[in-house]
Design a protein around this motif. Sequence first.
Motif, short mmCIF file in Angstrom:
data_model
loop_
_atom_site.label_atom_id
_atom_site.label_comp_id
_atom_site.label_asym_id
_atom_site.label_seq_id
_atom_site.Cartn_x
_atom_site.Cartn_y
_atom_site.Cartn_z
N ASP B 43 1.02 -1.30 0.15
CA ASP B 43 -0.07 -0.18 0.10
C ASP B 43 0.71 1.24 0.04
O ASP B 43 0.67 2.22 -0.77
N ARG B 44 2.07 1.29 0.81
CA ARG B 44 2.83 2.51 0.87
C ARG B 44 3.55 2.64 -0.67
O ARG B 44 3.64 3.55 -0.88
N LEU B 47 1.08 4.16 -2.80
CA LEU B 47 0.99 5.54 -2.33
C LEU B 47 1.99 6.64 -2.93
O LEU B 47 1.80 7.64 -3.21
N LYS B 51 1.57 9.54 -5.51
CA LYS B 51 2.42 10.83 -5.21
C LYS B 51 3.27 11.24 -6.21
O LYS B 51 3.12 12.64 -6.58
N GLY B 56 4.37 15.15 -6.85
CA GLY B 56 4.92 15.10 -5.28
C GLY B 56 3.90 15.84 -4.30
O GLY B 56 4.09 15.79 -3.08
N ASN B 57 2.81 16.54 -4.79
CA ASN B 57 2.18 17.21 -3.81
C ASN B 57 0.84 16.34 -3.59
O ASN B 57 -0.13 16.40 -4.32
N PHE B 58 0.89 15.47 -2.27
CA PHE B 58 0.12 14.87 -1.85
C PHE B 58 -0.73 15.48 -0.95
O PHE B 58 -2.17 14.90 -0.76
N VAL B 59 -0.64 16.73 -0.49
CA VAL B 59 -1.63 17.06 0.34
C VAL B 59 -2.97 17.81 -0.12
O VAL B 59 -2.74 18.47 -1.33
#
Lengths: 511, 59
Positions: B43-44, B47, B51, B56-59
């Motif tokens: 899962d990581r 993710l 990302k 790179g902007n996951f927020v």
Amino acid sequence: MKRLEVVKGEYYDSVTLMLVAKELKKIEGVAEATLNMATEANLHIMKTAGFEVDGVNASPDDLIIGIDCPGELFDGLMETARSYLSSPPWKGGEEPSEYTPRTLEGALSVLPEADIALISLPGRYAAAEAMKALERGLNVMLYSDNVSLEEEIELKRYASRNGLIVMGPDCGTVVINGEGLGFSNACPVGPVGIVSASGTGLQEVMVQLARRGAGVKHGLGTGGRDVKSAVGGISSLIAIEALANDPEISVVVVIGKPPSTEVREKLVQTLRSCGKQSVTCFMGESPRKDEPQLKYTTGLEECATVVVALLDGKDAGKAREDLMNEYLKIEALGRKSETSGRFLRGLFTGGTLCYEAESIARRYLESIYGNNPLKIGMKLPDSLKPIQNSFIDYGEDEFTQGKLHPMIDPSFRTGQLKMQSEDPSVAVVLFDVVLGYGSAPDPSSEVVGAIKGLERKRGPLYVAYVCGTSGDPQCLERQIAILKEAGVRVFESNARASIFAAAATVGRERR
Amino acid sequence: MSMKKLLKDGPKVINMGMEQFYIDLKAREVPAVRVDWKPPLADRELLGKLKKLRGGNFV
């Protein structure tokens, strides 16, 4: 100065993170410390608190640590945080920890006779782990929320086909042979079996039974959605049958918010034919006529009262009537009480306690808003800004995504309680304090800390119910004494506190 | 272990998640073992790929 640091790929449970944050806050110079898994919800909360999270490279599997301190202290504090995480100071002096397996398979090699998995993982992982547990022949208590309806149905159908039960998701309390799992109170074991679609509902009935000298053998949670049409009462029906077949159980009880019509019918039919005395408590329902083997109640204390009457071979109708007469006296007391302001605010950590309180208050007050209101059209636009008469359940998903349940960490509710108290339009603040295993160590002191030293000259009236027993780790008597010393009116049940609070507000709204 | 066995002899608990629940069980001498659970590696990795896809902007 507010700074943060991301620790990649490190997972810690919410309790550990809360405790490390508390330890850091004790250090001189630390104004704020917050440790969170970097979920979207947590990043939003950190941003609201003033931490610069925009552009941070973090995923939900990363830990993010935010500290508000003088700049020169930050690096040292980060070191301290890491050392606390690897070697928690609150575990000081303990013997070296035992072997801790990393997987379910490893756990089964340590405890091959295990019969239940208690799962409180983040929702997005919980269903998969629950299925693994079922496949290995374990029953499941699924504390986690944010599990989809489809996953719930799949898990419950699998369990049903294989002679197992899934209790949850969103199941906070289970009792097996008198031993509580999750949130539970120190109650006696006895001849009562309970099936409950509501966690604090189960706790309240068990506590009220304990105060009347009666005990529960099994309390089987199902999760609130179990009694809705989509799930069809799969776990509730399995649980009723199991309790009915237990020769040590003489009264079977079913608790919850009102089920869907067809599930209600199935539950009632199953109870009618179960061969034992049974009691339903579907809160907020209109009262129904009792049947010889089945009694209908609509309040949690009423349910306990009727169960005890059945156990004692007494007239359940008379016991109910006596209780209603006591309620009338409390109502009269409420009407006579003095306060300033106009409105009632109910601020709850227990979802079912909130639901029951609101259903009672509706008998007295015309309009009641809430974050999960009983009446359509009364949903608050912003749960953080209650208006007029409002009831807020701080255990709702909107407050718990990526954060601890308020019964474990009541600090958020405490802050809200302080804010509401300072609002001059608020006449009465009604709140719950839930004790027991799993709950915060000293919840009454948290509340009292918030209401001491308020700037408001007069009012509001504080009304509380403490759900717990003398044997609970927090000690019921001590928690009540703390509240009373601060001027809080404490009542013996959630229903009584709610009646008093609503009656004290009646007639004030239009002033 | 069937549900019948659980209600007859249980609980014997495997705890996955909040450690406090395990501590409370052990304090009452309920047989229990705690799983030191971590999110699955796969899962990581997924993710990580997401990302990258999002610049790179996951927020």
